[in-house]
Design an enzyme around this catalytic site. Structure first.
Site, PDB file in Angstrom:
ATOM      1  N   HIS A 141      -1.499  -3.898  -1.118  1.00 12.16           N
ATOM      2  CA  HIS A 141      -2.641  -3.497  -0.963  1.00 12.16           C
ATOM      3  C   HIS A 141      -3.201  -2.111  -1.228  1.00 12.16           C
ATOM      4  O   HIS A 141      -2.256  -1.128  -0.846  1.00 12.16           O
ATOM      5  CB  HIS A 141      -3.571  -4.148  -0.060  1.00 12.16           C
ATOM      6  CG  HIS A 141      -4.958  -4.328  -0.137  1.00 12.16           C
ATOM      7  ND1 HIS A 141      -6.151  -3.197  -0.231  1.00 12.16           N
ATOM      8  CD2 HIS A 141      -5.746  -5.450  -0.528  1.00 12.16           C
ATOM      9  CE1 HIS A 141      -7.204  -3.687  -0.700  1.00 12.16           C
ATOM     10  NE2 HIS A 141      -7.040  -5.005  -0.733  1.00 12.16           N
ATOM     11  N   ASP A 187      -4.758 -12.926  -1.070  1.00 12.50           N
ATOM     12  CA  ASP A 187      -4.414 -13.731  -2.217  1.00 12.50           C
ATOM     13  C   ASP A 187      -3.444 -14.748  -1.817  1.00 12.50           C
ATOM     14  O   ASP A 187      -2.799 -15.642  -2.513  1.00 12.50           O
ATOM     15  CB  ASP A 187      -4.230 -13.227  -3.695  1.00 12.50           C
ATOM     16  CG  ASP A 187      -5.507 -12.511  -4.346  1.00 12.50           C
ATOM     17  OD1 ASP A 187      -5.314 -11.336  -4.167  1.00 12.50           O
ATOM     18  OD2 ASP A 187      -6.339 -13.324  -4.177  1.00 12.50           O
TER      19      ASP A 187
HETATM   20  C1  SDX Z   1      -6.765  -7.788  -4.507  1.00 14.63           C
HETATM   21  O1  SDX Z   1      -8.840  -3.252  -3.870  1.00 14.63           O
HETATM   22  C2  SDX Z   1      -9.184  -4.579  -3.543  1.00 14.63           C
HETATM   23  O2  SDX Z   1      -9.718  -4.754  -2.319  1.00 14.63           O
HETATM   24  C3  SDX Z   1      -8.672  -5.868  -3.994  1.00 14.63           C
HETATM   25  C4  SDX Z   1      -8.823  -7.063  -3.302  1.00 14.63           C
HETATM   26  C5  SDX Z   1     -10.183  -7.425  -3.148  1.00 14.63           C
HETATM   27  O3  SDX Z   1     -10.654  -8.196  -2.208  1.00 14.63           O
HETATM   28  O4  SDX Z   1     -11.134  -7.062  -4.079  1.00 14.63           O
HETATM   29  O5  SDX Z   1      -8.250  -6.855  -2.012  1.00 14.63           O
HETATM   30  C6  SDX Z   1      -8.188  -8.251  -3.885  1.00 14.63           C
HETATM   31  O6  SDX Z   1      -6.647  -7.510  -5.699  1.00 14.63           O
HETATM   32  C7  SDX Z   1      -5.751  -8.090  -3.679  1.00 14.63           C
HETATM   33  C8  SDX Z   1      -4.239  -7.708  -4.341  1.00 14.63           C
HETATM   34  C9  SDX Z   1      -3.763  -8.636  -5.074  1.00 14.63           C
HETATM   35  N1  SDX Z   1      -2.635  -8.205  -6.187  1.00 14.63           N
HETATM   36  C10 SDX Z   1      -1.337  -8.780  -5.676  1.00 14.63           C
HETATM   37  O7  SDX Z   1      -1.051  -9.578  -4.638  1.00 14.63           O
HETATM   38  C11 SDX Z   1      -0.504  -8.350  -6.661  1.00 14.63           C
HETATM   39  C12 SDX Z   1       0.835  -7.720  -6.084  1.00 14.63           C
HETATM   40  N2  SDX Z   1       0.572  -6.709  -5.155  1.00 14.63           N
HETATM   41  C13 SDX Z   1       0.766  -5.265  -6.033  1.00 14.63           C
HETATM   42  O8  SDX Z   1       0.805  -5.166  -7.450  1.00 14.63           O
HETATM   43  C14 SDX Z   1       0.199  -3.866  -5.518  1.00 14.63           C
HETATM   44  O9  SDX Z   1       0.546  -4.183  -3.936  1.00 14.63           O
HETATM   45  C15 SDX Z   1      -1.066  -3.675  -5.580  1.00 14.63           C
HETATM   46  C16 SDX Z   1      -1.565  -3.707  -6.821  1.00 14.63           C
HETATM   47  C17 SDX Z   1      -1.967  -4.869  -4.995  1.00 14.63           C
HETATM   48  C18 SDX Z   1      -1.303  -2.318  -4.897  1.00 14.63           C
HETATM   49  O10 SDX Z   1      -0.574  -1.410  -5.269  1.00 14.63           O
HETATM   50  P1  SDX Z   1      -0.462   0.083  -4.709  1.00 14.63           P
HETATM   51  O11 SDX Z   1      -1.178   0.129  -3.209  1.00 14.63           O
HETATM   52  O12 SDX Z   1      -0.901   0.989  -5.957  1.00 14.63           O
HETATM   53  O13 SDX Z   1       0.968   0.335  -4.579  1.00 14.63           O
HETATM   54  P2  SDX Z   1       1.934   0.646  -5.568  1.00 14.63           P
HETATM   55  O14 SDX Z   1       1.783  -0.207  -6.719  1.00 14.63           O
HETATM   56  O15 SDX Z   1       1.875   2.339  -5.502  1.00 14.63           O
HETATM   57  O16 SDX Z   1       3.631   0.503  -5.034  1.00 14.63           O
HETATM   58  C19 SDX Z   1       3.929   1.010  -3.839  1.00 14.63           C
HETATM   59  C20 SDX Z   1       5.442   0.985  -3.670  1.00 14.63           C
HETATM   60  C21 SDX Z   1       6.188   0.758  -5.084  1.00 14.63           C
HETATM   61  O17 SDX Z   1       7.440   0.786  -4.652  1.00 14.63           O
HETATM   62  P3  SDX Z   1       8.260   2.400  -4.928  1.00 14.63           P
HETATM   63  O18 SDX Z   1       7.890   2.757  -6.451  1.00 14.63           O
HETATM   64  O19 SDX Z   1       7.483   3.286  -4.005  1.00 14.63           O
HETATM   65  O20 SDX Z   1       9.639   2.143  -4.868  1.00 14.63           O
HETATM   66  O21 SDX Z   1       5.291  -0.473  -3.198  1.00 14.63           O
HETATM   67  C22 SDX Z   1       5.846  -1.123  -4.116  1.00 14.63           C
HETATM   68  C23 SDX Z   1       5.955  -0.660  -5.366  1.00 14.63           C
HETATM   69  O22 SDX Z   1       7.079  -1.314  -6.438  1.00 14.63           O
HETATM   70  N3  SDX Z   1       4.905  -2.607  -4.195  1.00 14.63           N
HETATM   71  C24 SDX Z   1       5.498  -3.837  -4.292  1.00 14.63           C
HETATM   72  C25 SDX Z   1       4.437  -4.607  -4.112  1.00 14.63           C
HETATM   73  N4  SDX Z   1       3.227  -4.090  -4.152  1.00 14.63           N
HETATM   74  C26 SDX Z   1       3.390  -2.699  -4.276  1.00 14.63           C
HETATM   75  N5  SDX Z   1       6.675  -4.268  -4.369  1.00 14.63           N
HETATM   76  C27 SDX Z   1       6.845  -5.528  -4.143  1.00 14.63           C
HETATM   77  N6  SDX Z   1       5.835  -6.321  -4.319  1.00 14.63           N
HETATM   78  C28 SDX Z   1       4.790  -6.058  -4.096  1.00 14.63           C
HETATM   79  N7  SDX Z   1       3.602  -7.001  -4.118  1.00 14.63           N
END
Ligand code: SDX
Length: 393
Positions: free
Chosen positions: A270, A327
């Site tokens: 998140h 989710d």
């Molecule tokens: C919602 O904003 C809100 O409030 C949204 C929401 C709402 O109520 O409106 O809460 C609803 O959208 C919840 C999120 C649903 N999405 C998912 O579940 C999709 C999977 N999650 C990711 O795509 C990700 O966690 C995000 C997009 C939700 C958040 O991404 P961030 O905080 O921008 O983190 P990042 O992309 O910068 O990642 C940081 C690190 C990375 O690794 P490194 O580059 O440091 O090696 O964490 C890793 C990412 O690769 N990472 C994940 C991951 N999420 C982040 N690795 C594996 N699985 C994941 N789900």
């Protein structure tokens, strides 16, 4: 730095908006609507009461709530000509674009609530809350080639939506109180979430003076992305793919850590919560109760629980503060209720509607409001002279 603009890759985490609606402490895993903890609202409130709170800022008195519910109940029907609208879509249309375009169609029938007068905004507020579940249910029924049922004013808001989604004109619909309450709670949990992608989109569109229907249609489209609201559908597809492939949870988690083919653990992580999403904890409590109704899917709940445990114990996820978000379990419950995965994000949209409305109203009421105009950092070519085509290589 370039000029007066500083580039911040985490721009979404910089405060750009003042709001009195929702408070989130991502590190502590706290979520409150107008000061009330989400745990108390999930236990004691209803979705329509929470919608009233999120939009108007206070819990309604018994009389205010009853009048609110009654005004909304009387607006659930769509203009009769809109029934033809659904028949223009191919049978297999995803219900999210149907919902977004249904909102635009709705705005053409709602000309007396496209303006910024207090009456117009109240009319639009009640019409949206009343008609979006009908739009959603009709989109679903049409995708199945089944009859679209008129709303029934003798039913509660949630019962009405369930009957329009799953009922038939040929027989009475049998309600299950556990499912009705679980859906009420799920919608409460989704009611707002400060400046998430879709709510910021609603504000940005509305800041130009666009009407609330057009702004919220934009929010629906932003929500449809798999990194946002589309994640609940993506979680179920991930669980089904793991089960179909026969891969072990441990091996799947390793693939995620190796960033194989860009796969992510959907429903995890998140932008703000660097702790367990408080909504996910509440949803998980309801998962067991509802999934008892659909024994066949408990294997997916068990798989999801194993996936969660494996990830939570893994340093890769711990270092990145990746926890289950709203989710991760919601899709399993929606599916146990009878919704196909294509409907999960539509359910998210129905839940988020009060937040979109409240944030649009808050933005529009701000006397200092300016049109949204984010800046950028230019990283392109420096100035250069035009090259006539005959001189180009
Ligand atoms: C919602 O904003 C809100 O409030 C949204 C929401 C709402 O109520 O409106 O809460 C609803 O959208 C919840 C999120 C649903 N999405 C998912 O579940 C999709 C999977 N999650 C990711 O795509 C990700 O966690 C995000 C997009 C939700 C958040 O991404 P961030 O905080 O921008 O983190 P990042 O992309 O910068 O990642 C940081 C690190 C990375 O690794 P490194 O580059 O440091 O090696 O964490 C890793 C990412 O690769 N990472 C994940 C991951 N999420 C982040 N690795 C594996 N699985 C994941 N789900």
């Amino acid at each position: 730095r370039t000029g007066n603009v500083t580039y911040d890759p985490g721009f979404a985490n910089t405060a750009s908006t003042k709001s009195a609606i929702t408070f989130i402490d991502g590190d502590a895993g706290i979520l409150r609507f107008r000061g009330y903890p989400i745990e108390q609202l999930a236990k004691q409130s209803t979705f329509l009461e929470t919608a009233y709170l999120v939009i108007y800022g206070e819990l309604p008195s018994a009389q205010q709530l009853s009048e609110w519910e009654d005004r909304i109940r009387r607006k659930t029907m769509l203009d009769e000509r809109m029934r033809e609208f659904f028949r223009m879509f191919p049978r297999r249309s995803h219900p999210m674009p149907v919902l977004a375009s249904g909102l635009m169609m709705l705005s053409t029938f709602s000309f007396d609530s496209l303006n910024d007068t207090p009456e117009g905004i109240e009319k639009a507020t009640e019409r949206l809350l009343a008609k979006v579940p009908t739009l959603a249910a009709y989109g679903y029924k049409n995708s199945r080639g089944e009859a679209m049922l008129y709303p029934d004013n003798s039913l509660s808001y949630i019962e009405n939506f369930l009957r329009m989604s799953f009922g038939y004109p040929t027989e009475p619909y049998e309600f299950n109180d556990e499912i009705t309450r679980a859906l009420d709670v799920l919608l409460i949990l989704h009611a707002d979430h400060e400046q998430n992608c879709s709510s910021s989109t609603v504000r940005l569109i509305g800041s130009s003076g666009a009407n609330i229907y057009a702004s919220i249609a934009g929010g629906v489209n932003a929500l449809s992305g798999p990194l946002h609201g589309g994640a609940n559908q993506a979680v179920l597809e991930m669980l089904e793919a793991i089960r179909a492939s026969g891969i072990s949870v441990k091996d799947y988690v390793q693939q995620v850590k190796d960033k194989k083919a860009g796969i992510k653990l959907m429903g995890f992580g998140h932008r703000i919560y660097k702790n367990y999403d408080p909504r996910a904890a509440i949803i998980k409590q309801h998962a067991d109760a509802v999934l008892r109704l659909k024994e066949g899917r408990r294997d997916l709940l068990n798989l999801a629980t194993e996936l969660e445990q494996t990830a939570l114990e893994d340093p890769y996820f711990q270092e990145r503060k990746l926890y289950p978000n709203v989710d991760f379990y919601s899709g399993l419950i929606y599916e146990a209720m009878g919704f196909p995965k294509e409907m999960f994000t539509v359910l998210f949209a129905i839940g988020r509607l009060p937040g979109w409305i409240a944030q649009w109203r808050e933005m529009r009421a701000d006397p200092g409001r300016k049109i949204g105009r984010p800046r950028q950092v230019y990283v392109g070519e420096p100035e250069r002279a035009y090259v006539p085509i005959e001189d180009r290589t």
